[in-house]
Design an enzyme around this catalytic site. Structure first.
Site, PDB file in Angstrom:
ATOM      1  N   SER A   1      16.889 -37.752  14.841  1.00  0.00           N
ATOM      2  CA  SER A   1      16.605 -38.020  16.250  1.00  0.00           C
ATOM      3  C   SER A   1      17.831 -38.459  17.040  1.00  0.00           C
ATOM      4  O   SER A   1      17.941 -38.205  18.236  1.00  0.00           O
ATOM      5  CB  SER A   1      15.509 -39.081  16.372  1.00  0.00           C
ATOM      6  OG  SER A   1      15.912 -40.294  15.755  1.00  0.00           O
TER       7      SER A   1
ATOM      8  N   TRP B   1      18.415 -40.056 -12.789  1.00  0.00           N
ATOM      9  CA  TRP B   1      17.360 -39.089 -12.510  1.00  0.00           C
ATOM     10  C   TRP B   1      16.038 -39.668 -12.973  1.00  0.00           C
ATOM     11  O   TRP B   1      15.954 -40.192 -14.088  1.00  0.00           O
ATOM     12  CB  TRP B   1      17.637 -37.780 -13.246  1.00  0.00           C
ATOM     13  CG  TRP B   1      18.872 -37.063 -12.771  1.00  0.00           C
ATOM     14  CD1 TRP B   1      20.094 -37.039 -13.339  1.00  0.00           C
ATOM     15  CD2 TRP B   1      18.966 -36.234 -11.613  1.00  0.00           C
ATOM     16  NE1 TRP B   1      20.958 -36.257 -12.622  1.00  0.00           N
ATOM     17  CE2 TRP B   1      20.281 -35.744 -11.553  1.00  0.00           C
ATOM     18  CE3 TRP B   1      18.065 -35.857 -10.614  1.00  0.00           C
ATOM     19  CZ2 TRP B   1      20.710 -34.894 -10.525  1.00  0.00           C
ATOM     20  CZ3 TRP B   1      18.500 -35.014  -9.613  1.00  0.00           C
ATOM     21  CH2 TRP B   1      19.803 -34.547  -9.584  1.00  0.00           C
TER      22      TRP B   1
ATOM     23  N   ALA C   1      12.795 -44.924  -6.476  1.00  0.00           N
ATOM     24  CA  ALA C   1      14.202 -45.319  -6.555  1.00  0.00           C
ATOM     25  C   ALA C   1      14.268 -46.810  -6.840  1.00  0.00           C
ATOM     26  O   ALA C   1      13.335 -47.559  -6.527  1.00  0.00           O
ATOM     27  CB  ALA C   1      14.939 -45.003  -5.252  1.00  0.00           C
TER      28      ALA C   1
ATOM     29  N   GLY D   1      12.448 -39.299   2.163  1.00  0.00           N
ATOM     30  CA  GLY D   1      12.160 -40.662   1.753  1.00  0.00           C
ATOM     31  C   GLY D   1      10.766 -41.109   2.152  1.00  0.00           C
ATOM     32  O   GLY D   1       9.989 -40.364   2.752  1.00  0.00           O
TER      33      GLY D   1
ATOM     34  N   GLU E   1       0.824  -1.208   0.000  1.00  0.00           N
ATOM     35  CA  GLU E   1       0.000   0.000   0.000  1.00  0.00           C
ATOM     36  C   GLU E   1       0.859   1.259   0.000  1.00  0.00           C
ATOM     37  O   GLU E   1       0.533   2.244  -0.679  1.00  0.00           O
ATOM     38  CB  GLU E   1      -0.920   0.020   1.223  1.00  0.00           C
ATOM     39  CG  GLU E   1      -1.847  -1.184   1.321  1.00  0.00           C
ATOM     40  CD  GLU E   1      -1.280  -2.270   2.213  1.00  0.00           C
ATOM     41  OE1 GLU E   1      -2.028  -2.785   3.068  1.00  0.00           O
ATOM     42  OE2 GLU E   1      -0.079  -2.611   2.060  1.00  0.00           O
TER      43      GLU E   1
ATOM     44  N   CYS F   1      -2.426  -3.388   7.505  1.00  0.00           N
ATOM     45  CA  CYS F   1      -2.067  -3.533   8.914  1.00  0.00           C
ATOM     46  C   CYS F   1      -2.426  -2.265   9.673  1.00  0.00           C
ATOM     47  O   CYS F   1      -2.423  -1.162   9.129  1.00  0.00           O
ATOM     48  CB  CYS F   1      -0.592  -3.861   9.061  1.00  0.00           C
ATOM     49  SG  CYS F   1       0.514  -2.552   8.471  1.00  0.00           S
TER      50      CYS F   1
END
Length: 364
Positions: free
Chosen positions: A227, A173, A165, A297, A55, A78
């Protein structure tokens, strides 16, 4: 009553907003058009966070011609002080007599208050014109404001028989040059590119945006879900432009990590030894990540999909067969009956070079 000109001007504002597709993070993409006596007198779009809003740029271009004009904007102006002053103040000061807004701002700091401020100043206000298109343009910002997490877009490439895969893991590819370039455009619009440790160990990916200078605006944050903190310090993506965030278990993050500058290791609670995926996305939402581009994956993609945390699928389909011993798209244990199926709403199918691209939303 909405006229054909109203639609035309708002469509132009949306087109302008798209110019900030890769550069406004963490702000929304916004476009603005100012019209007086049937003529466009000002245009603008939000170019980058910290810079002038759409704006303001349109008002600057319009100058004194904004007095008595109609302002079309794709998102509610805003009305609070952030990195910049409230846009509502500038709109009122310019003498705009009418404002047409595509959608209300889902940001709780605004959420209709901007429109009420303008109405209180005697400006005619209407909202909802091309609202669905405006929301689609800012799906990540809207998701973060409403749910506290980013929009998750899973990118996958598969053969005609649904394989990603070979059984050996070989996958380069599946698709051609044009499709791979298209993927870089998806990466470029994202706030973060996320993968799992399995992909890092198997493929050693870069997860960077590689486009021409005029298309490439930034390098999204790279996020690895790991993890047990097995990411090799010599992994390729750790030594490339841009920052990398490794999300691991709290105990694993407590030790000293041998990573270079630009690599952050953060610990989150684990669930049965695995990353809590909802907590991962909540954490990314807290970091103002709007859109996550997922390249991972079958295990991580399947887990996110099963948890209802994938919002959109972009699947590139290569014109070849890879055989039933090759790897599939998702690991989804427990889908045994037809009623267990995960429904998809296909939004778009188009050719990209010699391949096909399917864009779908997860039903419900």
């Amino acid at each position: 009553m909405t006229s054909a000109d109203d639609y035309r001007h708002m469509a132009r504002a949306l087109h302008l907003a798209e110019r900030g597709l890769c550069s406004t993070h963490p702000n929304p993409r916004v476009g603005c058009v100012i019209v007086k006596d049937g003529q466009v007198v000002g245009e603008g779009w939000h170019e980058r966070a910290g810079g002038p809003h759409a704006e303001i740029l349109a008002l600057q271009q319009a100058g004194t011609r904004a007095d008595g004009a109609t302002l079309y904007v794709t998102l509610e102006p805003c009305c609070h002080h952030g990195r910049t002053a409230p846009c509502t103040d500038a709109v009122m000061a310019a003498g705009v007599k009418q404002i047409v807004v595509a959608m209300e701002d889902p940001n709780p700091q605004v959420a209709g208050n901007g429109l009420r401020v303008l109405q209180g100043a005697g400006i005619k206000v209407s909202a909802g014109l091309l609202a669905a298109e405006a929301e689609a343009l800012n799906c990540g910002f809207v998701m973060r404001m409403r749910a506290g997490r980013p929009w998750v877009r899973a990118k996958l490439a598969m053969s005609l028989d649904g394989r990603t895969a070979m059984a050996s893991g070989e996958s380069q590819w599946i698709t051609g040059t044009e499709a791979r370039r298209d993927v870089h455009r998806l990466r470029a619009r994202s706030s973060a590119i996320m993968t799992g440790i399995g992909t890092v160990l198997c493929d050693d990916p870069s997860l960077t945006v590689r486009l021409d200078d005029d298309e490439q605006q930034h390098q999204p944050l790279r996020v690895i879900l790991d993890s047990r903190l097995r990411t090799p310090p010599q992994a390729r993506l750790l030594d490339l432009p841009g920052d990398t965030l490794i999300l691991t278990g709290e105990q694993q993050a407590a030790g000293d990590a041998p990573f270079a500058a630009g690599v952050e290791v953060t610990g989150l609670p684990l669930v049965d030894g695995r990353m809590d995926l909802a907590a991962v996305l909540q954490h990314l939402g807290n970091r103002e990540i709007n859109e996550v581009h997922l390249e991972a994956g079958a295990t991580l993609c399947g887990a996110l999909l099963a948890a209802g945390l994938v919002d959109e699928l972009v699947i590139y389909l290569g014109p070849h067969l890879m055989g039933d011993a090759a790897r599939g798209l998702f690991r989804l244990p427990g889908l045994e009956r037809m009623e267990d199926r995960i429904g998809l709403d296909i939004r778009d199918i188009r050719a990209v070079g010699k391949d096909w691209r399917i864009t779908a939303r997860v039903s419900g």
